[in-house]
Design a protein around this motif. Sequence first.
Motif, PDB file in Angstrom:
ATOM      1  N   THR A  80      47.625  45.933  26.261  1.00 38.91           N
ATOM      2  CA  THR A  80      48.544  45.014  25.534  1.00 38.91           C
ATOM      3  C   THR A  80      50.185  44.956  26.613  1.00 38.91           C
ATOM      4  N   ALA A 154      54.719  39.946  17.807  1.00 38.39           N
ATOM      5  CA  ALA A 154      55.429  38.769  19.456  1.00 38.39           C
ATOM      6  C   ALA A 154      54.712  37.517  19.120  1.00 38.39           C
ATOM      7  N   GLU A 155      53.201  37.948  19.266  1.00 36.63           N
ATOM      8  CA  GLU A 155      52.319  36.626  20.417  1.00 36.63           C
ATOM      9  C   GLU A 155      51.813  35.624  19.012  1.00 36.63           C
ATOM     10  N   SER A 176      58.799  38.923  18.847  1.00 32.13           N
ATOM     11  CA  SER A 176      59.522  38.598  19.303  1.00 32.13           C
ATOM     12  C   SER A 176      60.323  36.717  19.544  1.00 32.13           C
ATOM     13  N   GLY A 188      65.371  37.485  21.967  1.00 34.46           N
ATOM     14  CA  GLY A 188      65.654  38.118  20.733  1.00 34.46           C
ATOM     15  C   GLY A 188      64.464  39.032  20.124  1.00 34.46           C
ATOM     16  N   PHE A 315      47.642  40.809  30.541  1.00 35.02           N
ATOM     17  CA  PHE A 315      48.163  41.660  31.160  1.00 35.02           C
ATOM     18  C   PHE A 315      47.347  42.654  31.563  1.00 35.02           C
TER      19      PHE A 315
HETATM   20  C1  PLP Z   1      56.277  38.966  24.238  1.00 38.43           C
HETATM   21  C2  PLP Z   1      56.102  40.181  23.662  1.00 38.43           C
HETATM   22  C3  PLP Z   1      56.501  41.856  23.570  1.00 38.43           C
HETATM   23  C4  PLP Z   1      58.323  41.882  23.600  1.00 38.43           C
HETATM   24  O1  PLP Z   1      59.593  41.153  23.446  1.00 38.43           O
HETATM   25  P1  PLP Z   1      60.288  40.799  24.361  1.00 38.43           P
HETATM   26  O2  PLP Z   1      61.393  39.841  23.836  1.00 38.43           O
HETATM   27  O3  PLP Z   1      60.306  40.357  25.268  1.00 38.43           O
HETATM   28  O4  PLP Z   1      60.811  42.470  24.841  1.00 38.43           O
HETATM   29  C5  PLP Z   1      56.423  42.629  22.740  1.00 38.43           C
HETATM   30  N1  PLP Z   1      54.647  42.443  22.405  1.00 38.43           N
HETATM   31  C6  PLP Z   1      54.059  41.503  22.854  1.00 38.43           C
HETATM   32  C7  PLP Z   1      52.465  41.627  22.661  1.00 38.43           C
HETATM   33  C8  PLP Z   1      54.339  39.916  23.016  1.00 38.43           C
HETATM   34  O5  PLP Z   1      53.972  39.088  24.370  1.00 38.43           O
END
Ligand code: PLP
Length: 371
Positions: A80, A154-155, A176, A188, A315
Amino acid sequence: MIPVNEPALGEREIELVADCVRSGWVSSAGRYLDEFERRWAEYCDMKHGVAVSSGTAALDVAVSCLRLQPGDEVILPSFTIISCAQAITKHGGLPVLVDCDPDTWCLDVDQVAARITPRTRAVMAVHMYGHPADMDPLRELADRHGLVLIEDAAEAHGAEYKRKRCGGLGDISCFSFYANKIITTGEGGMILTDRDDWAAHARAYRNLCFGSERRFHHEELGENYRMTNMQAALGVAQLDRVDEIVAHKRAMAAAYTERLQSCKALRLPTEREWARSTFWMYGVVLKDGGRGAAGLAVELAKRLQARGVQTRPFFLGMHEQPAFHRMGLFAGEEYPVTEMLARQGLYLPSGTALQLSQVDQVAAAVNEVMR
Ligand SMILES: *Cc1c(COP(=O)(O)O)cnc(C)c1O
């Protein structure tokens, strides 16, 4: 050059951001903020949305809700982004790693079960590259052991697990809205939760924990993680067409798969029968035909670059980070799937602005290089 990531922004985004500038509502209050929080929570079927300045901030806020004691453990995948593990160490917790599934690239649920101890407080599931983690068995483990289930979505905007949206499956979830995510506000993030106390804590924490009775009086320390109304305006415009964006992502992924599936040396993204992935990043993994797939991945990236195609590596696992080794963490730990993905995986251009003609060009270049 076909960029690895380019967001699809349009007239509506310009119009709403301009409205903020014209009206003077440019900082961290305003109607777009309220609307974005309310509608994003609704979209994921959660009660509260608290917008923050990044996904990293959202993870920090989520972990701060746990009020970890020193030595409390949180289980998360090694595969991650650093933000996940860093949120845990920042709050005095101990990140405990597991490997990931070689097909979905999400955390391995059996390994989670094996690493639960009396000190475990939470499990942080990360929906990887748009594919949901297997949440039902995690929910069951969390309930049985009294753990908090955190989702890093976030994804995975718009992705579904058994017909329920990601971000609405855990006790608290994080998004995210960085420029390369499926819905963007430039920079954001947001946390979602059904719990009133956590939502109240999140609102205080993102705003330096200002006292409600007496300003500049602080019972606790927070951060300035506020999102601006301008960022939220961008988010509202994006949210208006989230279904269209997700459908487009899925169509581009299907087009990639159709064009690349005859390439036997590549492992392509999959989708479990219970999943609706959004294919945030279309990743390919070089199969290990003997030795040297890691070198081949670097070579593939170079040759694609020479053909006008940008890529990015996957990653690198948390257990391979010098910053954590210096803290005495993860010494000697090995996670073979994570290590394989980190060395043999790369992702192809996948932005929301990607067009079919570009997929054609990228796939042709990949097929040519792989031949
Ligand atoms: C992009 C991402 C984040 C962090 O988001 P930011 O807005 O860039 O700080 C956290 N977790 C995952 C899995 C992400 O892909």
